[in-house]
Design a protein around this motif. Structure first.
Motif, PDB file in Angstrom:
ATOM      1  N   PRO A  29      14.398   7.062   3.785  1.00 43.79           N
ATOM      2  CA  PRO A  29      14.139   6.828   5.405  1.00 43.79           C
ATOM      3  C   PRO A  29      14.097   7.580   5.993  1.00 43.79           C
ATOM      4  N   ILE A  30      14.774   8.732   6.225  1.00 45.01           N
ATOM      5  CA  ILE A  30      14.905   9.949   7.060  1.00 45.01           C
ATOM      6  C   ILE A  30      13.487  10.419   7.214  1.00 45.01           C
ATOM      7  N   ALA A  79      -3.110   4.946  16.489  1.00 50.47           N
ATOM      8  CA  ALA A  79      -3.371   5.420  17.929  1.00 50.47           C
ATOM      9  C   ALA A  79      -1.331   6.470  17.453  1.00 50.47           C
ATOM     10  N   GLY A  80      -1.585   6.557  15.753  1.00 51.48           N
ATOM     11  CA  GLY A  80      -0.198   6.779  15.194  1.00 51.48           C
ATOM     12  C   GLY A  80       1.444   6.473  15.109  1.00 51.48           C
ATOM     13  N   VAL A  81       1.234   5.206  15.472  1.00 54.27           N
ATOM     14  CA  VAL A  81       2.223   4.280  15.418  1.00 54.27           C
ATOM     15  C   VAL A  81       2.455   4.049  13.679  1.00 54.27           C
ATOM     16  N   LEU A  82       3.873   3.514  13.859  1.00 54.30           N
ATOM     17  CA  LEU A  82       3.579   3.176  11.768  1.00 54.30           C
ATOM     18  C   LEU A  82       4.524   1.795  11.920  1.00 54.30           C
ATOM     19  N   VAL A  83       2.913   1.370  11.198  1.00 52.20           N
ATOM     20  CA  VAL A  83       3.273   0.327  10.435  1.00 52.20           C
ATOM     21  C   VAL A  83       3.637  -0.433   9.444  1.00 52.20           C
ATOM     22  N   SER A  84       4.199   0.809   8.794  1.00 54.29           N
ATOM     23  CA  SER A  84       4.705   0.482   7.544  1.00 54.29           C
ATOM     24  C   SER A  84       5.467   1.720   6.867  1.00 54.29           C
ATOM     25  N   GLN A  85       6.984   1.667   6.236  1.00 53.97           N
ATOM     26  CA  GLN A  85       7.343   3.186   6.001  1.00 53.97           C
ATOM     27  C   GLN A  85       8.417   2.056   4.673  1.00 53.97           C
ATOM     28  N   ARG A 123      10.509  -3.151   8.645  1.00 52.63           N
ATOM     29  CA  ARG A 123      10.452  -1.047   9.146  1.00 52.63           C
ATOM     30  C   ARG A 123       8.905  -0.523   8.950  1.00 52.63           C
ATOM     31  N   ASN A 124       9.097  -1.399  10.837  1.00 50.41           N
ATOM     32  CA  ASN A 124       7.613  -0.372  11.296  1.00 50.41           C
ATOM     33  C   ASN A 124       8.204   0.017  12.624  1.00 50.41           C
ATOM     34  N   GLU A 125       7.670   0.498  13.529  1.00 59.25           N
ATOM     35  CA  GLU A 125       8.153   1.718  14.703  1.00 59.25           C
ATOM     36  C   GLU A 125       8.236   0.647  15.823  1.00 59.25           C
ATOM     37  N   GLY A 126       7.947  -1.051  15.651  1.00 61.54           N
ATOM     38  CA  GLY A 126       7.038  -1.883  16.622  1.00 61.54           C
ATOM     39  C   GLY A 126       9.354  -2.256  16.608  1.00 61.54           C
ATOM     40  N   ALA A 127       9.484  -2.631  15.566  1.00 58.42           N
ATOM     41  CA  ALA A 127      11.393  -2.248  15.629  1.00 58.42           C
ATOM     42  C   ALA A 127      12.065  -1.623  16.230  1.00 58.42           C
ATOM     43  N   PHE A 128      11.765  -0.258  17.052  1.00 58.92           N
ATOM     44  CA  PHE A 128      12.463   0.292  17.762  1.00 58.92           C
ATOM     45  C   PHE A 128      12.031  -0.211  18.776  1.00 58.92           C
ATOM     46  N   ARG A 129      11.157  -0.451  19.345  1.00 58.77           N
ATOM     47  CA  ARG A 129      10.784  -0.364  20.891  1.00 58.77           C
ATOM     48  C   ARG A 129      11.931  -1.244  21.868  1.00 58.77           C
ATOM     49  N   ILE A 155       0.678  -1.180   0.066  1.00 57.84           N
ATOM     50  CA  ILE A 155       0.005   0.023   0.073  1.00 57.84           C
ATOM     51  C   ILE A 155       0.918   1.436  -0.088  1.00 57.84           C
ATOM     52  N   ALA A 156       2.048   1.440   0.277  1.00 56.65           N
ATOM     53  CA  ALA A 156       2.396   2.285   0.844  1.00 56.65           C
ATOM     54  C   ALA A 156       3.433   2.884  -0.413  1.00 56.65           C
ATOM     55  N   ARG A 157       4.089   1.745  -1.343  1.00 52.64           N
ATOM     56  CA  ARG A 157       4.500   1.847  -2.279  1.00 52.64           C
ATOM     57  C   ARG A 157       3.505   2.062  -3.561  1.00 52.64           C
ATOM     58  N   GLN A 158       2.133   1.715  -3.327  1.00 59.57           N
ATOM     59  CA  GLN A 158       1.233   2.338  -4.516  1.00 59.57           C
ATOM     60  C   GLN A 158       0.825   3.844  -4.414  1.00 59.57           C
ATOM     61  N   MET A 159       1.356   4.376  -2.871  1.00 53.26           N
ATOM     62  CA  MET A 159       1.398   6.036  -3.102  1.00 53.26           C
ATOM     63  C   MET A 159       2.039   6.538  -3.707  1.00 53.26           C
ATOM     64  N   GLY A 160       3.240   5.806  -3.576  1.00 46.13           N
ATOM     65  CA  GLY A 160       4.295   6.676  -4.227  1.00 46.13           C
ATOM     66  C   GLY A 160       4.139   6.892  -5.094  1.00 46.13           C
ATOM     67  N   TRP A 161       3.861   5.223  -5.902  1.00 48.41           N
ATOM     68  CA  TRP A 161       3.452   5.552  -7.301  1.00 48.41           C
ATOM     69  C   TRP A 161       2.702   6.713  -8.078  1.00 48.41           C
ATOM     70  N   VAL A 162       1.669   7.012  -7.123  1.00 44.92           N
ATOM     71  CA  VAL A 162       0.317   7.490  -7.834  1.00 44.92           C
ATOM     72  C   VAL A 162       1.200   9.258  -7.597  1.00 44.92           C
ATOM     73  N   MET A 163       1.872   9.565  -6.267  1.00 42.73           N
ATOM     74  CA  MET A 163       2.754  10.959  -6.899  1.00 42.73           C
ATOM     75  C   MET A 163       3.340  10.710  -7.340  1.00 42.73           C
ATOM     76  N   THR A 164       3.996   9.721  -7.364  1.00 45.16           N
ATOM     77  CA  THR A 164       5.500   9.722  -8.184  1.00 45.16           C
ATOM     78  C   THR A 164       4.668   9.990  -9.470  1.00 45.16           C
ATOM     79  N   ARG A 165       3.429  10.169 -10.724  1.00 50.01           N
ATOM     80  CA  ARG A 165       3.230   9.644 -11.819  1.00 50.01           C
ATOM     81  C   ARG A 165       2.804  11.228 -11.560  1.00 50.01           C
ATOM     82  N   THR A 166       1.792  11.926 -10.487  1.00 50.59           N
ATOM     83  CA  THR A 166       0.669  13.364 -10.847  1.00 50.59           C
ATOM     84  C   THR A 166       1.815  14.475 -10.057  1.00 50.59           C
ATOM     85  N   ALA A 167       3.057  14.042  -9.472  1.00 51.80           N
ATOM     86  CA  ALA A 167       2.980  15.478  -8.838  1.00 51.80           C
ATOM     87  C   ALA A 167       3.752  16.470  -9.986  1.00 51.80           C
TER      88      ALA A 167
END
Length: 581
Positions: free
Chosen positions: A61-62, A50-56, A306-312, A19-31
């Motif tokens: 990365p920054i 709750a605002g915790v990252l589940v996919s990046q 690549r989610n926020e749980g990995a850094f608990r 889903i995150a990558r699909q969003m990126g494809w849309v952005m690249t093709r329409t920006a």
């Protein structure tokens, strides 16, 4: 409810990442801006309710490691006013969880049966947001108010209706309102795709199962990093890097990271880091978090989620008033590249002490500027990023460093745009872009070479320099590898005057030729262990000179262009039998 089984969790994590990558494809093709459509200077990510990252999984990365701070700032600002078809905007690093002002976050909540199940977000570096310099980077900034429009969490779209008053305010504060208008619309479109896909996932699984799966992927990320840390010997490890000026004068600021590993946890303590700087290289809390998380994620195996749980299991100590946690109103627009680059290097060096087998050589720092002016042929203003002058990447065991790559903070997520396209968009003519000979740090695995970049600017332009990479080497070697060469730049005007600008600052020139030599990345391992065939191939490819082959690798090249085995054996000595292979 029983916990979701591991297979389902793996499928859900892959679905979220897609889903995150699909969003990126849309952005690249329409920006509208090339900074997005070609360079991908944006990142799409997903958060839970709750605002915790589940996919990046998309982008740079920054941008995303501290994205959870932005979402939680949004939730705190609108605790009871987040509804379906609302969309939020924010950027401020002090009150909104932003990393720096040019990176605007569009966050769109997703719902199922009237209950919030998550957020779809896009953080994108805008072409211009006002401030003291066109193009968002103001090297003269001494406080954040010099850097552009500050935006706390605000509701940009309310119940499906764009707030036209706020939209007009945003466009009025940009030198390129047409680009901003199109890019914001692309961001809205990409987050709508993300919202729809998240809602579809919740409908497919059922709300309770979907929420359990989101928590499950976070728990899995936690277990994965804990397993990585458990393989690191308990101890205290220190790494350092330094920036040698504060954008105005030679003032050294050390970035010191002390990692204390205890079992399955690590504390990253920046005590001993220098004080906040006068210039715009200070790192916000979100930026420091992102840099640390990125350094950890890139050091350990690539299957780490690549989610926020990995850094608990990661604790950060960021002394207030230091360069990694400044007090307002310190400026910080440069922080996503510098000092994030220094933070990553400091953490890598500390980890390299603990696990030398996984050590990463350093990447070169950038030298390229942003320039702005008026395109006389097209009768319009322009803001151009000289992306094509990127540095070389550091080597790791098993792989040479990439010859030219986007900043280390992007790990390849930032693309280098096409030269021919840029010649159609800007008053520029490219004269050279080629890999540097002897630019990469020597090693068993060679560092990336960097580039020799020469362009003709056909119209007058103001250059905004942010060239941390000029001067001494910046891509350190690892495990006995050598550092990459340092960078340089100069500007030749048509009247014959040659200028060597300072690393930071703004200068206006007439039509001119700009040249940059970007730094090389560091090498990994003993250079005398590099196979002769690999050195010979580098010489034939123009990446290593005949002299460099002998000096750095102990490989003698004869007049016929082949390796001289006897001379090579003498140079390398009997302890390196690869000399005769």
């Amino acid at each position: 409810m029983t916990a979701p089984d591991p297979v389902r969790l793996a499928l859900v994590q892959n679905r979220l990442d897609h889903i995150a990558r699909q969003m990126g494809w849309v952005m690249t093709r329409t920006a509208r801006s090339p900074i997005f459509s070609q360079s991908h200077d944006f990142s799409c990510f997903l958060g839970d309710a709750a605002g915790v990252l589940v996919s990046q999984a998309d982008g740079i990365p920054i941008h995303t490691g501290g994205g959870g701070l932005a979402l939680r700032a949004l939730i705190a600002a609108f605790p009871d006013a987040i509804g379906p078809e609302d969309v939020f905007l924010l950027n401020d690093p002090y009150v909104a969880g932003g990393n720096h002002l040019p990176d605007w976050v569009i966050a769109r909540p997703a719902f199922h049966d009237g209950v919030r199940v998550g957020f779809a977000c896009n953080r994108a570096h805008q072409s211009d947001i006002g401030g003291g310099a066109a193009g968002t980077y103001n090297p003269a900034a001494t406080e954040i108010f010099h850097e552009g429009l500050r935006i706390p969490p605000v509701k940009l779209v309310e119940r499906g209706e764009v707030r036209r008053d706020l939209w007009s305010l945003l466009l009025l504060n940009s030198r390129t309102p047409d680009l901003l208008d199109g890019d914001l619309r692309a961001m809205l479109g990409s987050t709508r795709i993300g919202m729809e896909r998240l809602e579809a996932l919740a409908a497919e699984l059922g709300r309770e199962e979907a929420l359990a799966c989101l928590e499950g992927v976070l728990d899995h990320g936690d277990r994965m990093l804990r397993a990585c840390l458990a393989a690191v010997p308990d101890g205290v490890y220190t790494g350092e890097d330094a920036t040698l000026d504060d954008c105005f004068e030679d003032v050294r600021t050390d970035i010191r990271a002390t990692l204390t590993v205890r079992g399955e946890t690590v504390t990253v303590d920046f005590t001993g880091t220098g004080p906040q700087m006068r210039g715009f290289k200070n790192s916000s809390v979100a930026n420091t978090m992102s840099a640390v998380y990125m350094a950890l994620a890139s050091f350990f195996p690539e299957d780490l989620p690549r989610n926020e749980g990995a850094f608990r299991s990661v604790k950060l100590v960021m002394p207030e008033g230091s360069a990694v946690n400044p007090r307002p109103p310190a400026p910080m627009t440069m922080n996503t590249v510098f000092i994030a680059h220094h933070i990553i290097h400091a953490v890598w060096r500390a980890l390299g002490e603990a696990r030398p087998d996984l050590a990463c050589a350093g990447w070169g720092r950038c030298v390229h500027p942003t320039c702005s002016g008026r395109d006389s042929a097209r009768d319009r203003p322009f803001i151009m990023y000289h992306w094509q002058a990127m540095p070389g990447a550091g080597a790791v065991e098993g792989r040479d460093g990439f010859g030219q790559f986007g900043h280390v903070i992007s790990l390849g997520g930032l693309a280098i745009p096409n030269l021919e396209d840029y010649e159609q968009l800007y008053p520029v003519h490219y004269l050279r872009q080629e890999l540097r000979r002897d630019g990469g740090g020597p090693g068993r695995w060679r560092g990336g070479c960097g580039v020799d970049y020469i362009v003709e600017m056909r119209d007058a332009a103001t250059f905004h320099f942010r060239s941390e990479g000029i001067g001494p080497p910046s891509g350190h070697g690892a495990r006995g590898g050598g550092a990459g060469v340092g960078g340089a730049m100069e500007v030749d005007e048509r009247d014959g005057d040659r200028h060597r600008p300072a690393a930071y600052g703004s200068r206006s020139f007439g039509a001119c030729v700009y040249r940059a030599r970007s730094p090389g990345g560091g090498g990994w391992g003993d250079p005398l262990e590099r196979p002769v065939e690999a050195v010979l191939r580098d010489v034939r490819d123009g990446l290593v000179s005949v002299e460099g082959a002998a000096r750095d690798y102990g490989v003698a090249i004869g007049p016929d262009g082949e390796a001289d085995e006897a001379a090579t054996a003498r140079l390398r000595g009997p302890e390196h039998p690869a000399a005769t292979r």
